[in-house]
Design an enzyme around this catalytic site. Structure first.
Site, PDB file in Angstrom:
ATOM      1  N   HIS A  82       0.837  -1.198   0.000  1.00  0.00           N
ATOM      2  CA  HIS A  82       0.000   0.000   0.000  1.00  0.00           C
ATOM      3  C   HIS A  82       0.870   1.245   0.000  1.00  0.00           C
ATOM      4  O   HIS A  82       1.861   1.314   0.718  1.00  0.00           O
ATOM      5  CB  HIS A  82      -0.892   0.008   1.255  1.00  0.00           C
ATOM      6  CG  HIS A  82      -1.749   1.228   1.339  1.00  0.00           C
ATOM      7  ND1 HIS A  82      -2.967   1.310   0.711  1.00  0.00           N
ATOM      8  CD2 HIS A  82      -1.552   2.425   1.934  1.00  0.00           C
ATOM      9  CE1 HIS A  82      -3.492   2.511   0.932  1.00  0.00           C
ATOM     10  NE2 HIS A  82      -2.659   3.202   1.684  1.00  0.00           N
ATOM     11  N   ASP A 161     -15.517   2.800   7.011  1.00  0.00           N
ATOM     12  CA  ASP A 161     -14.490   3.704   6.471  1.00  0.00           C
ATOM     13  C   ASP A 161     -15.076   4.616   5.406  1.00  0.00           C
ATOM     14  O   ASP A 161     -14.761   5.795   5.348  1.00  0.00           O
ATOM     15  CB  ASP A 161     -13.305   2.913   5.902  1.00  0.00           C
ATOM     16  CG  ASP A 161     -12.256   3.858   5.327  1.00  0.00           C
ATOM     17  OD1 ASP A 161     -11.731   4.686   6.099  1.00  0.00           O
ATOM     18  OD2 ASP A 161     -11.999   3.818   4.120  1.00  0.00           O
ATOM     19  N   ARG A 168     -15.101  13.033   7.070  1.00  0.00           N
ATOM     20  CA  ARG A 168     -13.801  13.700   7.309  1.00  0.00           C
ATOM     21  C   ARG A 168     -13.468  14.656   6.171  1.00  0.00           C
ATOM     22  O   ARG A 168     -12.929  15.737   6.393  1.00  0.00           O
ATOM     23  CB  ARG A 168     -12.692  12.645   7.440  1.00  0.00           C
ATOM     24  CG  ARG A 168     -12.756  11.880   8.750  1.00  0.00           C
ATOM     25  CD  ARG A 168     -11.839  10.676   8.708  1.00  0.00           C
ATOM     26  NE  ARG A 168     -10.458  11.031   8.456  1.00  0.00           N
ATOM     27  CZ  ARG A 168      -9.574  10.240   7.864  1.00  0.00           C
ATOM     28  NH1 ARG A 168      -9.904   9.028   7.455  1.00  0.00           N
ATOM     29  NH2 ARG A 168      -8.337  10.635   7.676  1.00  0.00           N
ATOM     30  N   SER A 183      -8.019   4.299   9.011  1.00  0.00           N
ATOM     31  CA  SER A 183      -8.691   4.180   7.718  1.00  0.00           C
ATOM     32  C   SER A 183      -7.927   3.227   6.790  1.00  0.00           C
ATOM     33  O   SER A 183      -8.499   2.288   6.221  1.00  0.00           O
ATOM     34  CB  SER A 183      -8.800   5.581   7.093  1.00  0.00           C
ATOM     35  OG  SER A 183      -9.122   5.522   5.742  1.00  0.00           O
ATOM     36  N   LYS A 187      -8.842  -1.248   5.939  1.00  0.00           N
ATOM     37  CA  LYS A 187      -9.000  -1.879   4.623  1.00  0.00           C
ATOM     38  C   LYS A 187      -7.949  -2.975   4.414  1.00  0.00           C
ATOM     39  O   LYS A 187      -8.220  -3.995   3.789  1.00  0.00           O
ATOM     40  CB  LYS A 187      -8.911  -0.803   3.532  1.00  0.00           C
ATOM     41  CG  LYS A 187     -10.163   0.077   3.523  1.00  0.00           C
ATOM     42  CD  LYS A 187     -10.036   1.296   2.646  1.00  0.00           C
ATOM     43  CE  LYS A 187      -9.202   2.368   3.271  1.00  0.00           C
ATOM     44  NZ  LYS A 187      -9.308   3.702   2.702  1.00  0.00           N
TER      45      LYS A 187
HETATM   46  N1  URA Z   1      -6.089   7.125   2.478  1.00  0.00           N
HETATM   47  C1  URA Z   1      -7.048   6.437   3.139  1.00  0.00           C
HETATM   48  O1  URA Z   1      -7.445   5.354   2.743  1.00  0.00           O
HETATM   49  N2  URA Z   1      -7.557   6.995   4.251  1.00  0.00           N
HETATM   50  C2  URA Z   1      -7.151   8.185   4.739  1.00  0.00           C
HETATM   51  O2  URA Z   1      -7.644   8.609   5.750  1.00  0.00           O
HETATM   52  C3  URA Z   1      -6.168   8.890   4.028  1.00  0.00           C
HETATM   53  C4  URA Z   1      -5.638   8.330   2.895  1.00  0.00           C
END
Ligand code: URA
Length: 433
Positions: A82, A161, A168, A183, A187
């Site tokens: 990621h 999320d 947010r 967040s 995932k």
């Molecule tokens: N990427 C994400 O998946 N979440 C965030 O809060 C910021 C960047």
């Protein structure tokens, strides 16, 4: 429990328990806690923070709002990578097939670009026919047969999320280290891979503008992963300047192809080797970083990563002829050259300005859901440390009608020059494990 009390206690800097965080997240998802209370709580977190334990509990609660994707039925070591997002970051396009060719199973859910940062899904969609919305069944069977499967978040694994991120986004609470960590990691944990490497970008073009924030984010995400029993490491890498030379969807696919064929930019190759060797080690396929790098180089030099890329493109419905002959990828109608106003060394190339220029040309989006143009973008002719003569090309802009003047000005301003060669800066700042 009352949302009011949890807002007040977080506002006053108190620590919340696992049960309280679980209640808050589930009540919010079910609509029992309204947006205005959740927004107030998020703002309290923005100012007061969450400690590592609270962040892990928050992440766990978020994961439990959705499904897990169990990969245990698929033989081999399943891995994920990621990136926190950058400019010109086409690493997944290169590294995913490269690792698959090295014997790992690469399972990945990717996002679309937003603002000045690009997204892997948009890049893949510039390959004609490439399907980015896989069903769970297709995702799993492709992972088993080809060794690499990348999908958009088509099967929403973490509903909390989605809802929280949207809130947010409109309440100025995105830039909070624990909220970002929860967040991202929710995932990552919902997709049950055996090992995970996080590329935490730092610099002008990144979410983390300085090393302090990047370290905090990297440590917190690694900590969440470990508490959940995952093998995870983070690599903090430079995003002061764009990665590689190409910024823009089809342009980045073309650069990824060149890299897989052995003709890529040095920084991109080095980042792939760094991230890839961490994963090979975590997966137990190499005893040391040195051994892992040698293995990866061998796979690359034999052309196996490139062959795997074509196999992957074919499996997801993409036209293999278009990656074998990138002139068949989407092409912009015009090219403009930005030339150097000075003679000297290129001291800096501002990643944020280049990313913004590409977005203004149409390569990215301002708001979620905006359409993008796969063909347009920026190609850097000069990189940091290069010597350039006045009038020499600094960058080429691939354009249609949109935003040309603004992008031209941004790219021209992105370059600064010096009489002395700039001191070398590291691509990899550190590895957090
Ligand atoms: N990427 C994400 O998946 N979440 C965030 O809060 C910021 C960047």
């Amino acid at each position: 429990m009352r949302a009011y009390d949890l807002i007040r206690r977080k506002r006053d800097g108190e620590k919340l328990s696992a049960e309280e965080l679980e209640w808050l997240i589930f009540s919010y998802l079910e609509g029992e806690v309204p947006d205005y209370q959740m927004a107030a709580w998020l703002m309290a977190v923005y100012f007061r923070g969450l400690d590592a334990e609270e962040t892990a509990h928050l992440t766990g609660a978020m994961v439990r709002t959705g499904k897990f994707l169990d990969l245990s039925g698929i033989p081999g070591v399943k891995v994920d990578k990621h990136s926190t997002g950058g400019v010109g970051d086409k690493t997944t396009l290169v590294l995913a097939p490269w690792l698959a060719a090295a014997g790992l199973k690469v399972a990945k859910m990717s996002g679309r670009g937003l603002g000045h940062t690009g997204g892997t899904i948009d890049k893949l969609e510039s390959i004609p026919g490439f399907r980015t919305e896989l069903t769970i069944e297709d995702f799993l069977s492709q992972l088993e047969e080809v060794g690499v499967a990348v999908t958009s978040q088509s099967f929403a694994l973490v509903p909390a999320d989605r809802k929280l991120y949207a809130l947010r986004d409109v309440t100025a609470t995105v830039e909070s280290v624990p909220l970002i960590a929860a967040s991202v990691m929710s995932k990552k944990l919902a997709l049950r891979t055996d090992a995970l490497v996080l590329d935490v970008k730092v610099g002008k073009g990144a979410l983390a503008k300085d090393l302090k924030m990047a370290r905090e984010l990297a440590s917190l995400m690694v900590d969440i992963g470990k508490r959940a029993g995952r093998k995870v490491r983070a690599v903090i890498s430079d995003m002061e300047k764009p990665l590689g030379r190409a910024v823009g969807n089809a342009l980045e696919v073309e650069e990824a192809i060149a890299t897989l064929q052995g003709n890529g930019p040095e920084d991109l190759v080095e980042l792939c080797l760094s991230l890839g060797s961490q994963l090979l080690e975590l997966a137990g396929l190499a005893e040391s970083e040195k051994e892992a790098r040698e293995k990866l180089r061998h796979v690359w030099e034999e052309g196996r990563a490139w062959e795997k890329f074509k196999e992957w493109v074919k499996a997801q419905g993409g036209k293999v002829e278009a990656v074998e002959d990138p002139s068949l990828l989407p092409q912009a109608p015009k090219e403009l050259v930005i030339t150097s106003p000075d003679t000297g060394f290129v001291e800096a190339v501002d990643a944020l300005a280049i990313g913004e220029a590409a977005r203004i040309l149409g390569a990215g989006r301002e708001r979620k859901g905006d359409p993008i143009d796969p063909a347009v973008g920026v190609i850097l002719e000069a990189k940091v440390g290069d010597w350039v003569e006045r009038g020499a090309p600094l960058a080429r802009l691939r354009v249609r009608e949109k935003g040309v003047e603004e992008a031209e000005a941004l790219v021209a301003r992105a370059f600064t020059f010096s009489a002395q060669p700039p001191p070398p800066k590291p691509l990899i700042h550190e590895v957090v494990s």
